[in-house]
Scaffold this active site. Sequence first.
Site, mmCIF file in Angstrom:
data_model
loop_
_atom_site.group_PDB
_atom_site.id
_atom_site.type_symbol
_atom_site.label_atom_id
_atom_site.label_comp_id
_atom_site.label_asym_id
_atom_site.label_seq_id
_atom_site.Cartn_x
_atom_site.Cartn_y
_atom_site.Cartn_z
ATOM 1 C CB ALA A 210 -0.944 -0.033 1.197
ATOM 2 N NE ARG A 211 0.894 5.894 -1.927
ATOM 3 C CZ ARG A 211 0.740 5.271 -3.098
ATOM 4 N NH1 ARG A 211 1.206 4.059 -3.287
ATOM 5 N NH2 ARG A 211 0.128 5.895 -4.100
ATOM 6 C CD GLU A 240 7.937 4.313 -2.031
ATOM 7 O OE1 GLU A 240 7.621 4.798 -3.120
ATOM 8 O OE2 GLU A 240 7.285 3.421 -1.480
ATOM 9 C CG HIS A 258 6.247 2.090 -5.135
ATOM 10 N ND1 HIS A 258 5.844 3.165 -4.394
ATOM 11 C CD2 HIS A 258 5.115 1.624 -5.727
ATOM 12 C CE1 HIS A 258 4.539 3.353 -4.550
ATOM 13 N NE2 HIS A 258 4.075 2.421 -5.357
HETATM 14 C C1 8YV Z 1 2.693 3.221 -9.115
HETATM 15 C C2 8YV Z 1 1.107 3.433 -7.071
HETATM 16 O O1 8YV Z 1 3.923 2.610 -8.927
HETATM 17 O O2 8YV Z 1 -1.025 3.232 -8.038
HETATM 18 C C3 8YV Z 1 -0.339 3.759 -7.184
HETATM 19 O O3 8YV Z 1 -0.813 4.577 -6.385
HETATM 20 O O4 8YV Z 1 1.713 3.790 -6.125
HETATM 21 C C4 8YV Z 1 1.784 2.592 -8.103
HETATM 22 O O5 8YV Z 1 0.927 1.825 -8.825
HETATM 23 C C5 8YV Z 1 2.854 4.674 -9.131
HETATM 24 O O6 8YV Z 1 1.643 5.299 -9.381
HETATM 25 C C6 8YV Z 1 3.912 5.111 -10.162
HETATM 26 O O7 8YV Z 1 3.337 5.431 -11.368
#
Ligand code: 8YV
Length: 293
Positions: A210-211, A240, A258
Amino acid sequence: MRDYEVHRLYQSSEPKQMLADIGPVIEGVVTGGAKGLSRDIMQCLPALKIVAVSGIGTDAVDLVYAAEHNIFVTTTPGVLTDDVADLALGLLISTLRQMSEGEQVVRAGRWPQTNLPLARKVSGTTVGIIGMGRVGQAIAQRVAAFKTRILYTDLGPVAGLDYGFVADIHALAQEVDVLILAASADGGKVIIGESVLEALGPQGYFINVARGKLVDENALLAALTERRIAGAGLDVFANEPHVPEGFFTLSNVTLSPHRASATVQTRLEMGNIVLENLMACFSGKLPPHRVLA
Ligand code: 8YV
């Protein structure tokens, strides 16, 4: 690009200068879910009409500022669900079965000399999922194939699901062998801290797709180092691309930069949705995947 004049802020060695130079004419921003778009940058873009996120997370976009200034914010829902769930499974199996450690042994030519400890069986575990949205449900479908018992927590029970709902995250952590974080970070606050890790316990594993900001990273690092939890598989981090060095030497973690949606197929689909949203916005229509009205 044929239809747009594109300026790449992320490639600039002088981003502040670039913003000062071209900020006033920028009408759209394309960004990633993790990077988002801060209020500081939006304030340099008075002509901004749309923030098109290539991803599903809007936690790093200042949605309040966007709403106040009638700026569309769009995402790419649906198309990355499978990839994120696949990676969660990969991290789960890799972590419990110590695949990174095994690979290092082989690559370093240490196979005959090294006795790796026995791993943790994946099949038959009890898995707890935090956040039963699209991604959480896709993870549940996959782990179900491993004869697991599946429990979950969310704001409330999700209609139509047979998995056991546990309202309290500590009770969930206590009950499961593997805790998987798949929640949105829009709320912004830490949900995995010292006490949840304590409840997960020395036999428990933690997986995060997730985050990083949802986790007290220092508490996680300490729990892993002191083996107060058994292991972790992490695709996301609090700051990150910086990862606390303490993680690097731990044998009980799988680390991934990520990459959950980083496949050619999915990134192409995400890109197409970004273009669809931009095109709608600039032809005077409502972008189809907007998160704000
Ligand atoms: C991507 C993400 O790596 O969808 C998200 O929110 O964190 C990831 O799918 C990110 O958006 C980079 O493009």
